[in-house]
Design a protein around this motif. Structure first.
Motif, PDB file in Angstrom:
ATOM      1  N   ILE A 131       0.925  -1.239  -0.046  1.00 47.15           N
ATOM      2  CA  ILE A 131      -0.086  -0.097   0.048  1.00 47.15           C
ATOM      3  C   ILE A 131       0.879   1.214  -0.127  1.00 47.15           C
ATOM      4  O   ILE A 131       0.490   2.053  -0.738  1.00 47.15           O
ATOM      5  N   ASN A 132       2.054   1.134   0.809  1.00 47.84           N
ATOM      6  CA  ASN A 132       2.603   2.407   0.841  1.00 47.84           C
ATOM      7  C   ASN A 132       3.305   2.789  -0.587  1.00 47.84           C
ATOM      8  O   ASN A 132       3.512   3.829  -1.004  1.00 47.84           O
ATOM      9  N   GLU A 150       0.717   4.113  -3.027  1.00 49.57           N
ATOM     10  CA  GLU A 150       0.314   5.600  -2.671  1.00 49.57           C
ATOM     11  C   GLU A 150       1.737   6.513  -2.758  1.00 49.57           C
ATOM     12  O   GLU A 150       1.423   7.664  -3.009  1.00 49.57           O
ATOM     13  N   LYS A 151       2.902   5.873  -2.929  1.00 49.43           N
ATOM     14  CA  LYS A 151       4.060   6.708  -3.211  1.00 49.43           C
ATOM     15  C   LYS A 151       4.289   6.764  -4.730  1.00 49.43           C
ATOM     16  O   LYS A 151       5.138   7.668  -5.154  1.00 49.43           O
ATOM     17  N   HIS A 200       1.976   1.713   8.695  1.00 45.09           N
ATOM     18  CA  HIS A 200       0.967   2.812   7.903  1.00 45.09           C
ATOM     19  C   HIS A 200       0.135   3.151   8.669  1.00 45.09           C
ATOM     20  O   HIS A 200      -0.352   2.574   9.720  1.00 45.09           O
ATOM     21  N   ARG A 243      -6.040  10.865   6.718  1.00 41.83           N
ATOM     22  CA  ARG A 243      -5.968  11.895   5.558  1.00 41.83           C
ATOM     23  C   ARG A 243      -5.155  13.047   5.997  1.00 41.83           C
ATOM     24  O   ARG A 243      -5.188  13.979   5.017  1.00 41.83           O
ATOM     25  N   TRP A 247      -4.067  -0.346 -10.387  1.00 39.52           N
ATOM     26  CA  TRP A 247      -3.159   0.765  -9.666  1.00 39.52           C
ATOM     27  C   TRP A 247      -2.387   1.363 -10.856  1.00 39.52           C
ATOM     28  O   TRP A 247      -1.934   2.893 -10.598  1.00 39.52           O
ATOM     29  N   TYR A 261      -4.405   4.449 -11.535  1.00 40.51           N
ATOM     30  CA  TYR A 261      -4.404   5.481 -10.393  1.00 40.51           C
ATOM     31  C   TYR A 261      -3.221   6.256 -10.386  1.00 40.51           C
ATOM     32  O   TYR A 261      -3.044   7.429 -10.179  1.00 40.51           O
ATOM     33  N   GLN A 262      -1.706   5.417 -10.558  1.00 40.28           N
ATOM     34  CA  GLN A 262      -0.780   6.237 -10.446  1.00 40.28           C
ATOM     35  C   GLN A 262      -0.630   7.211 -11.829  1.00 40.28           C
ATOM     36  O   GLN A 262      -0.080   8.145 -11.481  1.00 40.28           O
ATOM     37  N   MET A 322      -2.364  10.063 -10.565  1.00 43.58           N
ATOM     38  CA  MET A 322      -1.715  10.982  -9.586  1.00 43.58           C
ATOM     39  C   MET A 322      -0.582  11.814 -10.288  1.00 43.58           C
ATOM     40  O   MET A 322      -0.517  12.941 -10.039  1.00 43.58           O
ATOM     41  N   ASN A 371      -3.296  12.186  -3.669  1.00 43.86           N
ATOM     42  CA  ASN A 371      -2.744  10.856  -2.862  1.00 43.86           C
ATOM     43  C   ASN A 371      -3.840  10.760  -1.855  1.00 43.86           C
ATOM     44  O   ASN A 371      -3.823  11.412  -1.083  1.00 43.86           O
TER      45      ASN A 371
END
Length: 303
Positions: free
Chosen positions: A172-173, A176-177, A193, A247, A289, A292-293, A296, A303
């Protein structure tokens, strides 16, 4: 057990490393009762619902993953399993797992909530101050919880569970990065996390101290009943804090989140690449994903 569960909106998937080293994936959907009944989306209430739904989905995914472990062990059913099979037929596994869940919750309430209360009540003659006794009760509660987590973390089977827990967080990290989900990339990221359920449990312990400090009743039995009735309220408040903290990058919130993150040093372990592959497979089955990225990077989403 030997797997990772990931959830995205109404979809969730559990990926399990089978004894033959293949990855088995089961996808399913569950629409939250909060979305079906908007009145339940009120603060605190939604936290109670989320906790109950997490237990339900967790039980289903645990049943799925345990099948492969039992296949490997090829253990003969014990007397309880045979009796359940005669009474409930094909539903015997679900009944046994549900019964285990209910008993586990009752034991957890007794050990982590009621035992510290009874111990603090024994000090009433020595320490007449309700405030001080409530603080002692909270310290005892947190101490029992930390001792329990530390104890199970030393068990071999639980260490593997915690390694998969670490693989979940790392994945997950990494996601999200904005890094591509490859085992090598995921390996570089942290096992900690902010939105972890471990943090939630510790927050429950701390919030309970604050809530019980302000709920003052005269008799022993009323205090006992309050401890039971306020458990959903404490869980709901804890959920709202964890939701907000996940958040926020506010320094104060980050500082308040630090104890929960520190606890994850006990409940996560450094995973191997095979475990990380399982976590990636779980994400990949329910979430695009890559799109999604890309969004981003283009600034289309935050994020």
């Amino acid at each position: 057990m030997e797997g990772v569960m990931m959830k995205n909106d109404d979809l969730y998937a559990v990926a399990v490393r089978k004894p033959n080293h293949e990855i088995e994936i089961k996808k399913d959907s569950y629409r939250s009762v909060v979305l079906r009944h908007p009145v339940l989306n009120l603060p605190i209430v939604r936290g109670v619902c989320a906790f109950g739904e997490s237990l339900y989905i967790g039980m289903k995914t645990l049943m799925f993953s345990s099948e492969f472990v039992l296949e490997e062990e090829e253990a003969e059913p014990d007397r309880l399993e045979r009796a359940a099979g005669k009474l409930f037929g094909d539903k015997s596994k679900e009944v046994l797992m549900g019964t285990t869940l209910v008993v586990s919750v009752l034991i957890a309430v007794a050990v982590f909530m009621l035992l510290p209360f009874f111990l603090s009540e024994l000090l009433k003659k020595v320490i007449p101050s309700y405030t001080l006794r409530t603080l002692i009760e909270g310290v005892v509660r947190v101490s029992i919880f930390l001792l329990y987590v530390w104890s199970i973390s030393r068990m071999e089977d639980i260490r593997r569970v915690f390694m998969y827990h670490g693989a979940e967080h790392k994945t997950i990290n990494c996601l999200e990065k904005g890094d591509p989900l490859t085992p090598e990339n995921v390996k570089k990221h942290s096992c900690l996390h902010k939105r972890c359920g471990t943090s939630f449990l510790l927050i429950v312990m701390i919030i309970s101290i604050l809530v019980f400090l302000f709920i003052r009743v005269d008799t022993f039995w009323l205090r006992f009943v309050c401890r039971l009735l306020l458990i959903p309220v404490v869980a709901g408040i804890s959920f709202e804090f964890l939701r907000f903290a996940g958040r926020s990058d506010n320094r104060i919130i980050n500082a308040l989140s630090r104890p929960g993150l520190c606890l994850q040093y006990l409940t996560t372990r450094e995973p191997d690449l095979d475990m990380i592959e399982v976590a990636i497979a779980s994400v990949d089955s329910i979430f695009d994903w890559r799109a999604y990225q890309e969004a981003m990077r283009n600034g289309e989403i935050e994020n």
